[in-house]
Design a protein around this motif. Structure first.
Motif, mmCIF file in Angstrom:
data_model
loop_
_atom_site.group_PDB
_atom_site.id
_atom_site.type_symbol
_atom_site.label_atom_id
_atom_site.label_comp_id
_atom_site.label_asym_id
_atom_site.label_seq_id
_atom_site.Cartn_x
_atom_site.Cartn_y
_atom_site.Cartn_z
ATOM 1 N N ASP A 64 1.075 -1.032 0.098
ATOM 2 C CA ASP A 64 -0.103 0.014 0.103
ATOM 3 C C ASP A 64 1.000 1.288 -0.001
ATOM 4 N N THR A 66 0.418 4.077 0.335
ATOM 5 C CA THR A 66 0.267 5.272 1.456
ATOM 6 C C THR A 66 0.803 4.958 3.009
ATOM 7 N N ILE A 96 -10.158 10.936 -7.959
ATOM 8 C CA ILE A 96 -11.149 11.561 -7.189
ATOM 9 C C ILE A 96 -11.831 12.625 -8.103
ATOM 10 N N GLU A 106 -10.448 15.793 3.470
ATOM 11 C CA GLU A 106 -10.082 14.230 3.628
ATOM 12 C C GLU A 106 -10.025 13.611 2.310
ATOM 13 N N GLU A 107 -10.783 13.974 1.270
ATOM 14 C CA GLU A 107 -11.091 13.311 0.027
ATOM 15 C C GLU A 107 -9.627 13.785 -0.949
ATOM 16 N N GLU A 109 -6.858 15.039 0.487
ATOM 17 C CA GLU A 109 -5.727 14.235 1.102
ATOM 18 C C GLU A 109 -5.356 13.048 0.812
ATOM 19 N N LYS A 110 -6.655 12.318 0.586
ATOM 20 C CA LYS A 110 -6.494 10.872 0.004
ATOM 21 C C LYS A 110 -6.021 10.926 -1.243
ATOM 22 N N GLN A 111 -6.462 11.739 -2.145
ATOM 23 C CA GLN A 111 -5.898 11.744 -3.401
ATOM 24 C C GLN A 111 -4.549 11.939 -3.530
ATOM 25 N N ASP A 113 -2.395 11.469 -1.063
ATOM 26 C CA ASP A 113 -1.646 10.229 -0.425
ATOM 27 C C ASP A 113 -1.153 9.331 -1.444
ATOM 28 N N THR A 114 -2.092 8.972 -2.027
ATOM 29 C CA THR A 114 -2.019 7.750 -3.095
ATOM 30 C C THR A 114 -0.989 8.338 -4.155
ATOM 31 N N SER A 159 -2.673 16.565 -8.170
ATOM 32 C CA SER A 159 -1.803 15.559 -7.604
ATOM 33 C C SER A 159 -0.605 15.263 -8.778
#
Ligand SMILES: NC(=O)c1ccc[n+]([C@@H]2O[C@H](COP(=O)([O-])OP(=O)(O)OC[C@H]3O[C@@H](n4cnc5c(N)ncnc54)[C@H](OP(=O)(O)O)[C@@H]3O)[C@@H](O)[C@H]2O)c1
Length: 280
Positions: A64, A66, A96, A106-107, A109-111, A113-114, A159
């Motif tokens: 993973d 992340t 996303i 949070e969404e 950040e998730k983008q 993060d990956t 990103s």
């Protein structure tokens, strides 16, 4: 650097789409491919699961991007087997979609993060290995959306823009150590990317952006599902492994090379208008 036929490749996102096609493509040409992804079936302790008459193989390792711990253990597993990593291909990614207003922090950040921190994490882990080897190659899968920002895919585009900036600087920093880095920029490609896309939670019917967003999303999905084959991207990645001095950016396919050239030479106002006609 080893002969191309026995180079050790560490490839992220190898379970699907571009990564899977790249793993197959390289295995058939004699490369020792350590493919990684979160979902790895039949994990075999880094043992080859597919082999080819060329001598190439694919061994899958769970990763993973992340997670620091997961990334460290994947790199360690390859080094225990091979003692070296010739090529890192940062391909793992997802998208996303939603308007900027509808995308929660949070969404967003998730983008990142990956797509961004995931690639950065892997690059930082392999750099000491490549520096000691005195050579190595880092290939980062960006996107045409890393050069032209697409409405309702702004976090994805941002990103990829960030990856473009990272690699521009990285090339200068690592050149003295014999390490080469470059970007591969696919356009729309038929992969699992479309079905894995996450829609921002607030981008439902109640959103003031809803109807335009839905129209734009339908266009994106249609273009992706009718896009290039993932093998077309694999071919370019292979070329970037073989080239003595890979260019900083390689768009995939004549049409996208032309679009990126136009972005450079046309007035920004016109480029903005064209993007708006297609996606806004
Ligand atoms: N398809 C397109 O139109 C297109 C266009 C331009 C650029 N790209 C880029 O191409 C790259 C590959 O995407 P694709 O189109 O081949 O999509 P895909 O078929 O959905 O494959 C994505 C891969 O990334 C892996 N992945 C996702 N999140 C991960 C995480 N946190 N840790 C480790 N692995 C992760 C997935 O495996 P698991 O889910 O098993 O972890 C999968 O193997 C991405 O960077 C994407 O941005 C795609």
């Amino acid at each position: 650097m080893r002969e191309s036929s026995n180079q050790v490749i560490l490839l992220t996102g190898a379970s699907s789409g571009i990564g899977k096609a790249t793993a197959q493509w390289l295995m058939k040409r004699g490369f020792r491919v350590y493919g990684t992804s979160r979902k790895v079936s039949g994990v075999n302790g880094g043992q080859p699961e597919q082999t080819d008459a060329s001598g190439g193989f694919i061994a899958m390792i769970p990763l993973d991007v992340t997670s620091d711990e997961s990334a460290e253990s994947a790199v360690k597993a390859v080094l225990e087997k091979e003692g070296r990593i010739d090529v890192l291909i940062c391909n793992a990614g997802m998208g996303i979609a939603g308007s900027i207003e509808d995308t929660a922090m949070e969404e967003a950040e998730k983008q990142f993060d990956t797509n961004f921190f995931g690639a950065l994490r892997m690059i930082r882990l392999v750099l000491p290995v490549m520096r000691k080897q005195g050579n190595g190659r880092i290939i980062v899968v960006s996107s045409v959306a890393g050069i032209i920002s697409i409405p309702y895919q702004s976090m994805y585009s941002a990103s990829k823009f960030a990856l473009e900036a990272l690699v521009e600087a990285l090339r200068h920093e690592v050149a003295p150590f014999g390490i080469k880095a470059c970007l591969v920029e696919p356009g729309d490609t038929r992969t699992g990317f479309t079905s894995s896309r996450i829609i921002a939670e607030a981008a439902g019917e109640d959103s003031p952006y809803s109807s335009r967003f839905r129209k734009s999303l339908a266009r994106m999905e249609h273009d992706e599902q009718n896009g290039a084959s993932p093998e077309a991207v694999a071919r370019v990645i292979h070329r970037m492994i073989l080239r003595k001095n890979p260019p900083i950016r390689s768009a995939v396919g004549f049409g996208y090379k032309a679009i990126l050239l136009l972005k450079r030479i046309l007035p920004s106002r016109l480029v903005e208008k064209l993007v708006g006609m297609l996606y806004a």
